[in-house]
Design a protein around this motif. Sequence first.
Motif, PDB file in Angstrom:
ATOM      1  N   PRO A  63       0.835  -1.201   0.000  1.00 46.07           N
ATOM      2  CA  PRO A  63       0.000   0.000   0.000  1.00 46.07           C
ATOM      3  C   PRO A  63       0.871   1.254   0.000  1.00 46.07           C
ATOM      4  O   PRO A  63       1.981   1.242   0.535  1.00 46.07           O
ATOM      5  CB  PRO A  63      -0.814  -0.115   1.290  1.00 46.07           C
ATOM      6  N   GLN A  64       0.360   2.304  -0.614  1.00 51.57           N
ATOM      7  CA  GLN A  64       1.060   3.585  -0.659  1.00 51.57           C
ATOM      8  C   GLN A  64       0.196   4.652  -0.002  1.00 51.57           C
ATOM      9  O   GLN A  64      -1.013   4.689  -0.238  1.00 51.57           O
ATOM     10  CB  GLN A  64       1.330   3.984  -2.106  1.00 51.57           C
ATOM     11  N   ASN A  65       0.796   5.496   0.779  1.00 48.01           N
ATOM     12  CA  ASN A  65       0.070   6.585   1.417  1.00 48.01           C
ATOM     13  C   ASN A  65       0.058   7.778   0.465  1.00 48.01           C
ATOM     14  O   ASN A  65       1.004   8.555   0.422  1.00 48.01           O
ATOM     15  CB  ASN A  65       0.719   6.951   2.752  1.00 48.01           C
ATOM     16  N   LEU A  66      -1.013   7.911  -0.286  1.00 48.92           N
ATOM     17  CA  LEU A  66      -1.117   8.972  -1.280  1.00 48.92           C
ATOM     18  C   LEU A  66      -1.735  10.256  -0.721  1.00 48.92           C
ATOM     19  O   LEU A  66      -1.795  11.257  -1.429  1.00 48.92           O
ATOM     20  CB  LEU A  66      -1.925   8.475  -2.481  1.00 48.92           C
ATOM     21  N   GLU A  67      -2.198  10.206   0.532  1.00 51.02           N
ATOM     22  CA  GLU A  67      -2.749  11.392   1.181  1.00 51.02           C
ATOM     23  C   GLU A  67      -2.158  11.532   2.586  1.00 51.02           C
ATOM     24  O   GLU A  67      -2.856  11.390   3.586  1.00 51.02           O
ATOM     25  CB  GLU A  67      -4.270  11.300   1.255  1.00 51.02           C
ATOM     26  N   PRO A  68      -0.859  11.803   2.691  1.00 53.82           N
ATOM     27  CA  PRO A  68      -0.222  11.859   4.015  1.00 53.82           C
ATOM     28  C   PRO A  68      -0.802  12.952   4.913  1.00 53.82           C
ATOM     29  O   PRO A  68      -0.688  12.868   6.127  1.00 53.82           O
ATOM     30  CB  PRO A  68       1.248  12.112   3.698  1.00 53.82           C
ATOM     31  N   HIS A  69      -1.445  13.942   4.339  1.00 54.48           N
ATOM     32  CA  HIS A  69      -2.077  14.988   5.147  1.00 54.48           C
ATOM     33  C   HIS A  69      -3.370  14.503   5.796  1.00 54.48           C
ATOM     34  O   HIS A  69      -3.883  15.130   6.705  1.00 54.48           O
ATOM     35  CB  HIS A  69      -2.336  16.238   4.296  1.00 54.48           C
ATOM     36  N   LYS A  70      -3.905  13.357   5.332  1.00 57.70           N
ATOM     37  CA  LYS A  70      -5.132  12.785   5.892  1.00 57.70           C
ATOM     38  C   LYS A  70      -4.888  11.479   6.634  1.00 57.70           C
ATOM     39  O   LYS A  70      -5.727  11.048   7.409  1.00 57.70           O
ATOM     40  CB  LYS A  70      -6.145  12.506   4.776  1.00 57.70           C
ATOM     41  N   CYS A  71      -3.769  10.826   6.369  1.00 55.04           N
ATOM     42  CA  CYS A  71      -3.518   9.484   6.895  1.00 55.04           C
ATOM     43  C   CYS A  71      -2.060   9.364   7.331  1.00 55.04           C
ATOM     44  O   CYS A  71      -1.158   9.714   6.566  1.00 55.04           O
ATOM     45  CB  CYS A  71      -3.843   8.453   5.800  1.00 55.04           C
ATOM     46  N   GLU A  72      -1.845   8.859   8.540  1.00 47.14           N
ATOM     47  CA  GLU A  72      -0.473   8.711   9.037  1.00 47.14           C
ATOM     48  C   GLU A  72       0.283   7.604   8.316  1.00 47.14           C
ATOM     49  O   GLU A  72       1.497   7.635   8.225  1.00 47.14           O
ATOM     50  CB  GLU A  72      -0.491   8.417  10.533  1.00 47.14           C
ATOM     51  N   GLY A  73      -0.420   6.602   7.828  1.00 50.54           N
ATOM     52  CA  GLY A  73       0.253   5.508   7.135  1.00 50.54           C
ATOM     53  C   GLY A  73      -0.589   4.252   7.120  1.00 50.54           C
ATOM     54  O   GLY A  73      -1.717   4.236   7.604  1.00 50.54           O
ATOM     55  N   TRP A  74      -0.038   3.200   6.549  1.00 50.15           N
ATOM     56  CA  TRP A  74      -0.709   1.913   6.424  1.00 50.15           C
ATOM     57  C   TRP A  74       0.118   0.850   7.127  1.00 50.15           C
ATOM     58  O   TRP A  74       1.346   0.877   7.058  1.00 50.15           O
ATOM     59  CB  TRP A  74      -0.857   1.524   4.949  1.00 50.15           C
ATOM     60  N   GLN A  75      -0.559  -0.085   7.768  1.00 47.85           N
ATOM     61  CA  GLN A  75       0.112  -1.215   8.394  1.00 47.85           C
ATOM     62  C   GLN A  75      -0.744  -2.459   8.189  1.00 47.85           C
ATOM     63  O   GLN A  75      -1.972  -2.369   8.081  1.00 47.85           O
ATOM     64  CB  GLN A  75       0.287  -0.990   9.900  1.00 47.85           C
ATOM     65  N   TRP A  76      -0.093  -3.618   8.152  1.00 45.85           N
ATOM     66  CA  TRP A  76      -0.793  -4.900   8.057  1.00 45.85           C
ATOM     67  C   TRP A  76      -0.975  -5.476   9.462  1.00 45.85           C
ATOM     68  O   TRP A  76      -0.059  -5.438  10.274  1.00 45.85           O
ATOM     69  CB  TRP A  76       0.011  -5.899   7.235  1.00 45.85           C
TER      70      TRP A  76
END
Length: 78
Positions: A38-51
């Motif tokens: 996964p890629q964080n394409l909206e870092p201003h809205k989302c801190e990141g992705w984790q499994w």
Amino acid sequence: GLHLGLLYKGPYLEDFFYPEGKHYVTLVMIARWQGGEPQNLEPHKCEGWQWFEFNQLPSPLFPIFASFVKSNFRPYLL
């Protein structure tokens, strides 16, 4: 960045947030992961992705996702 395989229809959820005057209907789709990250394409809205394993989710959960967990649907049984 994710490559998905088969898709499955999950539960439909209905959540009411009375203090905020909001009502959400969520249609859950389950996808089989085939590869990619996964890629964080909206870092201003989302801190990141984790499994996470479905039975080892962090806390607190986003309220609508908490409702999904409470529905007793288990995607790993598909």
